[in-house]
Design a protein around this motif. Sequence first.
Motif, PDB file in Angstrom:
ATOM      1  N   ASP A  59       0.831  -1.209   0.000  1.00  0.00           N
ATOM      2  CA  ASP A  59       0.000   0.000   0.000  1.00  0.00           C
ATOM      3  C   ASP A  59       0.861   1.252   0.000  1.00  0.00           C
ATOM      4  N   LEU A  60       1.939   1.234   0.751  1.00  0.00           N
ATOM      5  CA  LEU A  60       2.835   2.384   0.811  1.00  0.00           C
ATOM      6  C   LEU A  60       3.544   2.597  -0.523  1.00  0.00           C
ATOM      7  N   ALA A  61       4.011   1.524  -1.143  1.00  0.00           N
ATOM      8  CA  ALA A  61       4.698   1.639  -2.432  1.00  0.00           C
ATOM      9  C   ALA A  61       3.752   2.110  -3.529  1.00  0.00           C
ATOM     10  N   VAL A  62       2.566   1.530  -3.583  1.00  0.00           N
ATOM     11  CA  VAL A  62       1.583   1.924  -4.601  1.00  0.00           C
ATOM     12  C   VAL A  62       1.117   3.355  -4.357  1.00  0.00           C
ATOM     13  N   GLY A  63       0.894   3.710  -3.115  1.00  0.00           N
ATOM     14  CA  GLY A  63       0.478   5.079  -2.795  1.00  0.00           C
ATOM     15  C   GLY A  63       1.536   6.101  -3.147  1.00  0.00           C
ATOM     16  N   SER A  64       2.784   5.776  -2.912  1.00  0.00           N
ATOM     17  CA  SER A  64       3.876   6.697  -3.256  1.00  0.00           C
ATOM     18  C   SER A  64       3.987   6.869  -4.767  1.00  0.00           C
ATOM     19  N   ALA A  65       3.855   5.769  -5.505  1.00  0.00           N
ATOM     20  CA  ALA A  65       3.883   5.855  -6.968  1.00  0.00           C
ATOM     21  C   ALA A  65       2.702   6.675  -7.472  1.00  0.00           C
ATOM     22  N   PHE A  66       1.538   6.482  -6.866  1.00  0.00           N
ATOM     23  CA  PHE A  66       0.350   7.248  -7.243  1.00  0.00           C
ATOM     24  C   PHE A  66       0.558   8.742  -7.003  1.00  0.00           C
ATOM     25  N   VAL A  67       1.059   9.092  -5.831  1.00  0.00           N
ATOM     26  CA  VAL A  67       1.281  10.506  -5.504  1.00  0.00           C
ATOM     27  C   VAL A  67       2.294  11.120  -6.464  1.00  0.00           C
ATOM     28  N   PHE A  68       3.383  10.405  -6.736  1.00  0.00           N
ATOM     29  CA  PHE A  68       4.397  10.929  -7.651  1.00  0.00           C
ATOM     30  C   PHE A  68       3.810  11.169  -9.039  1.00  0.00           C
ATOM     31  N   LEU A  69       3.120  10.181  -9.592  1.00  0.00           N
ATOM     32  CA  LEU A  69       2.597  10.301 -10.953  1.00  0.00           C
ATOM     33  C   LEU A  69       1.506  11.368 -11.060  1.00  0.00           C
ATOM     34  N   ILE A  70       0.631  11.426 -10.070  1.00  0.00           N
ATOM     35  CA  ILE A  70      -0.422  12.448 -10.088  1.00  0.00           C
ATOM     36  C   ILE A  70       0.185  13.851 -10.009  1.00  0.00           C
ATOM     37  N   MET A  71       1.137  14.038  -9.113  1.00  0.00           N
ATOM     38  CA  MET A  71       1.739  15.364  -8.971  1.00  0.00           C
ATOM     39  C   MET A  71       2.543  15.741 -10.205  1.00  0.00           C
ATOM     40  N   TRP A  72       3.291  14.795 -10.762  1.00  0.00           N
ATOM     41  CA  TRP A  72       4.091  15.089 -11.956  1.00  0.00           C
ATOM     42  C   TRP A  72       3.186  15.426 -13.132  1.00  0.00           C
ATOM     43  N   GLY A  73       2.061  14.748 -13.227  1.00  0.00           N
ATOM     44  CA  GLY A  73       1.150  15.010 -14.329  1.00  0.00           C
ATOM     45  C   GLY A  73       0.307  16.260 -14.130  1.00  0.00           C
ATOM     46  N   ALA A  74      -0.251  16.426 -12.955  1.00  0.00           N
ATOM     47  CA  ALA A  74      -1.189  17.523 -12.720  1.00  0.00           C
ATOM     48  C   ALA A  74      -0.510  18.873 -12.494  1.00  0.00           C
ATOM     49  N   ALA A  75       0.691  18.869 -11.962  1.00  0.00           N
ATOM     50  CA  ALA A  75       1.371  20.133 -11.682  1.00  0.00           C
ATOM     51  C   ALA A  75       2.168  20.656 -12.872  1.00  0.00           C
ATOM     52  N   ALA A  76       2.192  19.943 -13.972  1.00  0.00           N
ATOM     53  CA  ALA A  76       2.976  20.350 -15.137  1.00  0.00           C
ATOM     54  C   ALA A  76       2.604  21.739 -15.662  1.00  0.00           C
ATOM     55  N   PRO A  77       1.318  22.107 -15.731  1.00  0.00           N
ATOM     56  CA  PRO A  77       1.005  23.451 -16.228  1.00  0.00           C
ATOM     57  C   PRO A  77       1.597  24.581 -15.367  1.00  0.00           C
ATOM     58  N   LEU A  78       1.885  24.294 -14.123  1.00  0.00           N
ATOM     59  CA  LEU A  78       2.462  25.324 -13.258  1.00  0.00           C
ATOM     60  C   LEU A  78       3.929  25.600 -13.581  1.00  0.00           C
ATOM     61  N   PHE A  79       4.559  24.701 -14.333  1.00  0.00           N
ATOM     62  CA  PHE A  79       5.985  24.822 -14.630  1.00  0.00           C
ATOM     63  C   PHE A  79       6.232  24.977 -16.124  1.00  0.00           C
ATOM     64  N   ARG A  80       5.285  25.552 -16.848  1.00  0.00           N
ATOM     65  CA  ARG A  80       5.462  25.758 -18.289  1.00  0.00           C
ATOM     66  C   ARG A  80       6.579  26.749 -18.530  1.00  0.00           C
ATOM     67  N   VAL A  81       7.279  26.528 -19.616  1.00  0.00           N
ATOM     68  CA  VAL A  81       8.358  27.431 -20.022  1.00  0.00           C
ATOM     69  C   VAL A  81       7.782  28.390 -21.049  1.00  0.00           C
ATOM     70  N   HIS A  82       7.916  29.664 -20.800  1.00  0.00           N
ATOM     71  CA  HIS A  82       7.424  30.681 -21.723  1.00  0.00           C
ATOM     72  C   HIS A  82       8.592  31.177 -22.565  1.00  0.00           C
ATOM     73  N   HIS A  83       8.418  31.106 -23.867  1.00  0.00           N
ATOM     74  CA  HIS A  83       9.465  31.555 -24.774  1.00  0.00           C
ATOM     75  C   HIS A  83       9.183  32.995 -25.196  1.00  0.00           C
ATOM     76  N   HIS A  84      10.195  33.842 -25.047  1.00  0.00           N
ATOM     77  CA  HIS A  84      10.063  35.235 -25.436  1.00  0.00           C
ATOM     78  C   HIS A  84      10.743  35.433 -26.774  1.00  0.00           C
ATOM     79  N   LYS A  85      10.111  36.244 -27.626  1.00  0.00           N
ATOM     80  CA  LYS A  85      10.692  36.502 -28.953  1.00  0.00           C
ATOM     81  C   LYS A  85      11.584  37.705 -28.934  1.00  0.00           C
TER      82      LYS A  85
END
Length: 85
Positions: A59-85
Amino acid sequence: MSAIWIILAYGLAFALAIILLRFFHGQHCHWYWHVAAIALAFAIGLTPPPEGWAGPHLDLAVGSAFVFLIMWGAAAPLFRVHHHK
């Protein structure tokens, strides 16, 4: 299992996901990898454990994998790279 192990494992999974997003997201990490991570997290979380494997350590291993994958996937828009011209 002690609550400190649960907090430590989930906290490290959360922190690792955020740290990886912070330092490596600018290196052409496409959106579909983050969507796949969320889908994989739900697949892992909803799959029942194999016969005879159920227990607090799994349960601990599966829960940790779940938390990691959810956070890596869901928090991605917060870390977008903006390119300036």
